[in-house]
Enzyme design. Structure first.
Site, PDB file in Angstrom:
ATOM      1  N   LYS A  19       0.152   3.801  -2.667  1.00  0.00           N
ATOM      2  CA  LYS A  19      -0.885   4.824  -2.563  1.00  0.00           C
ATOM      3  C   LYS A  19      -0.294   6.226  -2.395  1.00  0.00           C
ATOM      4  O   LYS A  19      -0.989   7.222  -2.624  1.00  0.00           O
ATOM      5  CB  LYS A  19      -1.825   4.511  -1.395  1.00  0.00           C
ATOM      6  CG  LYS A  19      -2.677   3.255  -1.583  1.00  0.00           C
ATOM      7  CD  LYS A  19      -3.662   3.086  -0.427  1.00  0.00           C
ATOM      8  CE  LYS A  19      -4.578   1.891  -0.627  1.00  0.00           C
ATOM      9  NZ  LYS A  19      -3.941   0.612  -0.313  1.00  0.00           N
ATOM     10  N   SER A  61       0.790  -1.238   0.000  1.00  0.00           N
ATOM     11  CA  SER A  61       0.000   0.000   0.000  1.00  0.00           C
ATOM     12  C   SER A  61       0.819   1.283   0.000  1.00  0.00           C
ATOM     13  O   SER A  61       0.255   2.361  -0.102  1.00  0.00           O
ATOM     14  CB  SER A  61      -0.954   0.006   1.195  1.00  0.00           C
ATOM     15  OG  SER A  61      -2.049  -0.843   0.946  1.00  0.00           O
ATOM     16  N   SER A  91      -6.050   3.283   4.410  1.00  0.00           N
ATOM     17  CA  SER A  91      -5.498   2.531   3.281  1.00  0.00           C
ATOM     18  C   SER A  91      -6.595   1.816   2.493  1.00  0.00           C
ATOM     19  O   SER A  91      -6.563   0.598   2.280  1.00  0.00           O
ATOM     20  CB  SER A  91      -4.457   1.519   3.770  1.00  0.00           C
ATOM     21  OG  SER A  91      -3.597   1.147   2.730  1.00  0.00           O
ATOM     22  N   THR A 139       1.775   3.036   5.569  1.00  0.00           N
ATOM     23  CA  THR A 139       2.121   1.642   5.798  1.00  0.00           C
ATOM     24  C   THR A 139       1.798   0.817   4.552  1.00  0.00           C
ATOM     25  O   THR A 139       1.032   1.232   3.688  1.00  0.00           O
ATOM     26  CB  THR A 139       1.336   1.075   6.978  1.00  0.00           C
ATOM     27  OG1 THR A 139      -0.070   1.220   6.707  1.00  0.00           O
ATOM     28  CG2 THR A 139       1.660   1.813   8.260  1.00  0.00           C
ATOM     29  N   SER A 143       1.221  -3.560   3.572  1.00  0.00           N
ATOM     30  CA  SER A 143       1.250  -4.927   4.088  1.00  0.00           C
ATOM     31  C   SER A 143       0.562  -5.896   3.129  1.00  0.00           C
ATOM     32  O   SER A 143      -0.596  -5.718   2.773  1.00  0.00           O
ATOM     33  CB  SER A 143       0.569  -4.994   5.457  1.00  0.00           C
ATOM     34  OG  SER A 143       0.616  -6.304   5.986  1.00  0.00           O
ATOM     35  N   LEU A 144       1.315  -6.872   2.681  1.00  0.00           N
ATOM     36  CA  LEU A 144       0.801  -8.037   1.973  1.00  0.00           C
ATOM     37  C   LEU A 144       1.466  -9.250   2.623  1.00  0.00           C
ATOM     38  O   LEU A 144       2.352  -9.093   3.466  1.00  0.00           O
ATOM     39  CB  LEU A 144       1.152  -7.975   0.483  1.00  0.00           C
ATOM     40  CG  LEU A 144       0.431  -6.934  -0.377  1.00  0.00           C
ATOM     41  CD1 LEU A 144       1.064  -6.863  -1.763  1.00  0.00           C
ATOM     42  CD2 LEU A 144      -1.058  -7.261  -0.500  1.00  0.00           C
TER      43      LEU A 144
END
Length: 493
Positions: free
Chosen positions: A87, A84, A332, A445, A447-448
């Protein structure tokens, strides 16, 4: 703005010290500039030696926010999946392309006439990308029609989502993610279940009922689009809560399974719908019926295009982008990112598609002097594992946007470390709470699975602001604690 010109005007030499880059300007002696950050460099190197970072593919760049000078870099030119953190680019391109005051319109039209309380014709609900529509908005539309004297509709309720193309899912969405809100299909006509504006999803909750019976299931908003298949079972207090809520891939069947112990809170999931347009029409028709508006037996809900000569009955505009960007970036919101991409494509090229929208984003990268060959992305939210960005480029973006007229809005949209208010702290509200750090870091932040990132600004103990971007992938264990240690150390510099 040519970012490289701004940087090169001041740069007179580059010194490489133990694998880290230090850039000096004509205003500072090279050795002195390098020495002043030796302590910072040493502490970062110690943290980077953490086994969690060594087992991952890791990159880190730290710059002065005032000049753009790099004061620390590790693998800065390696492309890593940003999750993310992408973004950061989406938001910047949207503010530049659409403007802070951009609003998304939604309108009701008809191709018929009202006679004796009956609308003899179709009712068209035309969406143009508002990601913040709520059920209350459709209640208000229904009230407006009642005030116009309409109490019966003899035609169909038609949803017009043609502002965007019909491609619903961005590239890279995994089948396992498709049932959930963070991978909701994209439509120019959609509705959200809450003030977080999780467009295209329904909040499904299952609660214990009577021992031996299935759990009680509620939908918010209530919709006929989802079909609930309840295989759960209420069990006595003390049993393990094994409730699971998901949607069968490719269908609107919501499967409730597992045990729901008495005395527990059950389970709750934000479940996406397969077709946001039909979902929105269902909510709209229910609002009309709740206000006493009836339909002839042959009336149906369908998708279609509003005739050019249709008469407008009511309309509304969304909040301005400067307000929408808060839930988008703080929380997000993936759906917002993808809708903004399509909107950029529609506004600039007359095509509400990912191809057009991502083209606009790449053009923004070029326009501010970044290296677009280092930016590889196939969506706007960061969900795709194929996206690759370097920390050097991501940090340059954060440096460049400081000169934009909308930067104050951009900066305000970033999560603030340790601040408990969801629309201030966002995804950092439960992180970086230590004294001296809380409130002094604003960052996005990412996160995957096996991927973590953190990129933003840190106000240091000495009063300067440093830009930091750290990306990790192929993590054998979560690197979030390490990322937070790096951010904490920078803030305490």
């Amino acid at each position: 703005m040519e970012i490289w010109k701004k940087l090169l005007v001041s740069v007179v030499s580059i010194v490489m010290i133990s694998g880290s880059i230090f850039i000096s300007t004509g205003e500072d002696n090279t050795v002195e500039a390098a020495t002043s950050y030796n302590n910072l460099k040493s502490k970062i190197n110690t943290i980077m030696a953490d086994s969690r970072m060594k087992s991952a593919t890791t990159a880190l760049t730290v710059r002065k926010a005032s000049t753009g000078e790099i004061v620390y870099q590790y693998n800065g030119d390696i492309g890593i999946t940003p999750a993310s953190s992408l973004k950061l680019l989406t938001a910047a391109a949207a503010l530049e392309t659409l403007g802070e005051d951009y609003r998304f319109p939604t309108a009701i039209y008809t191709d018929g006439q009202v006679q004796s309380g009956v609308l003899n014709g179709n009712l068209y609900l035309q969406g143009k990308g508002d990601p913040t529509l709520l059920k209350t908005d459709f209640d208000n539309f229904a009230n407006s029609l009642v005030k116009l004297g309409i109490n019966r509709i003899s035609g169909n309720v038609v949803g017009d989502d043609t502002w965007y193309d019909s491609v619903r899912l961005s590239a890279g969405i995994l089948a396992e993610d498709e049932p959930y809100y963070y991978a909701a299909p994209i439509s120019a006509l959609t509705v959200s279940p809450n003030s977080d504006f999780d467009a295209g999803s329904v909040i499904v909750q299952a609660l214990p009922s009577t021992n031996g019976k299935v759990a009680k299931v509620t939908l918010a908003p209530q919709t006929s689009v989802l079909q609930v298949v309840n295989k759960s079972r209420t069990v006595p207090k003390g049993y393990k809560n094994t409730l699971k809520i998901t949607r069968q891939i490719g269908t609107n069947k919501v499967i409730i399974s597992g045990n729901s112990p008495i005395g527990t809170y059950g389970a709750k999931e934000w479940i996406s719908v397969t077709d946001p347009t039909l979902y929105t029409l269902d909510i709209f028709k229910k609002s009309l019926q709740a206000k006493g508006i009836t339909f002839i037996p042959t009336s149906i809900v369908m998708k279609g295009k509003t005739p050019n000569d249709a008469t407008i009955l009511e309309s509304k505009r969304s909040k301005p982008l400067k307000d929408i960007i808060i839930p988008f970036m703080k929380l997000s919101n993936n759906t917002h990112a993808e809708m903004l991409a399509k909107e950029m494509g529609k506004v600039k090229y007359g095509e509400g598609s990912w191809n057009a929208g991502l083209k606009v984003m790449r053009e923004y990268v070029d326009a501010i002097g970044l290296d677009s060959t280092k930016w590889k992305f196939e969506d706007a939210s960061g969900m795709s594992y194929s996206n690759k960005i370097t920390t050097r480029e991501l940090s340059l973006l954060l440096y460049a946007v400081q000169s934009e007229p909308w930067y104050k809005t951009y900066s305000k949209s970033l999560p603030v470390a340790g601040m408990s208010d969801r629309f201030v702290g966002g995804t950092l509200r439960n992180r970086l709470k230590a004294t001296g750090v809380r409130g002094n870091i604003t960052a996005k932040t990412g996160s995957l699975e096996n991927i973590k990132s953190l990129a933003g600004y840190a106000k240091t103990k000495s009063g300067e602001t440093l830009i930091f971007t750290v990306l990790t992938e192929k993590n054998k264990s979560s690197t979030i604690p390490v990322l937070d240690r790096i951010a904490t150390m920078i803030a305490n510099h």
